[in-house]
Motif scaffolding. Structure first.
Motif: not given
Length: 187
Positions: A66-83
């Protein structure tokens, strides 16, 4: 921070984090042979304190995930914003794996033959999975990922790469080969 962590007092949150840090280190070094009293001792806490936070090793592994998923979810949100859809996909995939590389306890929990207790971390897993689904679909729709690629294939690739992170495994070479195999040639 997960919902259970937010509701804890500051001292209880520190104790919980100390247990997770100790368990992460010990699981990474010794696998599932670690005993709960060893984890409590490493955390500098009594075994009763450990059991107030985690009923068993399975609950501890779930919390590590859960702790790792919380961290990578933030990374995923940033990646999703890439054009660019391919850049978004590759950034998410590589970022997830780079995050997992130093976290042997997370990799142990994910690759363990015992299925993680997903019900304990459903919210964290769901948030991450939703973003992966959107990033994958956008890359498929753009013709940059092979048309039969599914979000579950993301998991297959990450688990394969994680399995090559220990010892002399060359997970980046593995990943390069996988990316060459899944990138669409239809463009």
């Amino acid at each position: 921070m997960t919902a259970p962590e937010r509701s804890l007092r500051a001292d209880a949150r520190r104790n919980r984090e100390a247990v997770l840090d100790a368990a992460s280190d010990l699981f990474a070094r010794h696998g599932d042979n670690v005993q709960m009293d060893e984890i409590a001792a490493r955390a500098g806490l009594g075994v009763g304190t450990l059991y107030r936070h985690f009923a068993d090793k399975r609950a501890l592994r779930a919390a590590i995930i859960a702790r790792r998923f919380a961290a990578v979810t933030e990374l995923a949100r940033a990646a999703e914003q890439l054009d660019d859809p391919w850049t978004a996909f590759e950034t998410l995939l590589v970022g997830y794996l780079e995050s997992a590389q130093p976290d042997a306890a997370f990799r142990f929990a994910i690759l363990s033959p015992e299925e993680p207790t997903w019900a304990d971390i459903a919210a964290e897993k769901h948030a991450f999975s939703e973003i992966v689904d959107r990033v994958v679909q956008r890359a498929v729709d753009a013709g940059l990922l092979r048309p039969d690629f599914r979000p579950d294939d993301f998991i297959l690739i990450t688990r394969g790469a994680m399995a090559n992170m220990s010892g002399s495994g060359d997970w980046r070479r593995y990943l390069d080969l996988q990316l060459d195999g899944i990138r669409s040639t239809a463009g």
